[in-house]
Design an enzyme around this catalytic site. Structure first.
Site, PDB file in Angstrom:
ATOM      1  N   SER A 143      42.290  41.624  36.783  1.00  0.00           N
ATOM      2  CA  SER A 143      42.612  40.276  37.238  1.00  0.00           C
ATOM      3  C   SER A 143      41.503  39.845  38.182  1.00  0.00           C
ATOM      4  CB  SER A 143      43.949  40.265  37.985  1.00  0.00           C
ATOM      5  OG  SER A 143      44.146  39.056  38.698  1.00  0.00           O
ATOM      6  N   TYR A 156      50.067  43.722  44.057  1.00  0.00           N
ATOM      7  CA  TYR A 156      49.319  43.324  42.861  1.00  0.00           C
ATOM      8  C   TYR A 156      47.819  43.458  43.101  1.00  0.00           C
ATOM      9  CZ  TYR A 156      48.156  40.541  38.704  1.00  0.00           C
ATOM     10  OH  TYR A 156      47.668  40.106  37.493  1.00  0.00           O
TER      11      TYR A 156
END
Length: 267
Positions: A143, A156
């Site tokens: 990401s 995350y």
């Protein structure tokens, strides 16, 4: 395109979104594709049929709870029995947003386990055999948050930074496996920014409502905070890059993290 004819790929988290588009891209190049995810029998078969329709030689669904190392081991044994795996794409992941002080500990544990530890388990299972055959591709869907941080996403961001680091270590350890002729063994990350998946639809709809229902204006407003192009990516664009990374011509691209983020990490 049939460059991946005779190759077998495993794509985790592939019954929808980015994972499904990656599976379709690999299948379209002739690969046999093992799909995985949390899905009903109907949803699993629909995903397999979509991958077959894209051109896959075969497509089969394998279930497995990515929170459970023993379940991952059992799934990997079944996948390897189906066919030696040449390509691994780790896409399975979850998200939960909250300030650090309010982040539930069970969410921290689950996000780290699914987004990071599961990739370690699948890589550890498959990469030695890839090296022995002289060809292997690992593409980890990281990401933009594996390169830069954002508030309210501690687990995350930690997991995605960890995935980038894990990928670099594996790339170095397997860099000398195989040859230019065989294709070698490579490990890379793709780092998407804002991408058109179901997870962002509520945010888009909320912003569009502020602009009289104009979806394009809502997207531009939402993305203006981070992504300079103010354009989302389509999951198929992630699939196209994953496919290229799996090609023999990419034998010297390893240990890289490639953003598809509209300039987010260039700032």
């Amino acid at each position: 395109m049939s460059e991946l004819s005779g190759k077998t790929a495993l794509v985790t988290g592939s019954v929808q979104g980015i994972g499904l588009e990656v599976a379709k891209a690999l299948g379209g190049a002739g690969a046999r594709v093992a799909l995985h995810g949390l899905a009903s029998a109907v949803e699993a078969e629909a995903a397999c049929e979509a991958v077959r329709a894209a051109g896959a030689a075969e497509a089969k669904f394998f279930g497995g709870d990515m929170r459970d190392a023993a379940a991952i081991d059992a799934m990997m044994a079944k996948v390897k029995a189906w066919g030696p795996v040449d390509i691994l794409v780790n896409n399975a992941g979850i998200q939960h947003t909250a300030p650090l002080a309010e982040m539930p500990r069970d969410k921290w544990d689950a996000i780290l386990t699914i987004n990071l530890s599961a990739a370690f388990h699948t890589m550890q299972s498959l990469m030695p055999d890839m090296a022995a055959r002289g060809f292997g591709r690992v593409v980890n869907i990281a990401s933009v948050h594996g390169l830069v941080a954002s508030k309210d996403k501690a687990p995350y961001v930690a997991a995605k930074f960890g995935l980038v680091g894990l990928s670099r270590v594996a790339a170095l350890e397997y860099a000398s496996a195989g040859s230019k002729e065989s294709g070698g063994v490579t490990v890379n990350c793709i780092a998407p920014g804002w991408t058109e998946t179901a997870i962002i639809q509520p945010q888009i709809e909320a912003r569009a409502a502020l602009h009289g229902g104009d979806r394009a204006a809502g997207i531009a407003d939402l993305l203006s905070e981070k992504q300079p192009t103010r354009r989302t990516s389509d999951p198929a664009e992630i699939g196209a890059l994953a496919l290229w990374l799996c090609a023999r011509v990419a034998h010297n691209v390893t240990g890289a993290t490639i953003p598809i983020d509209g300039g987010w990490t260039a700032q």
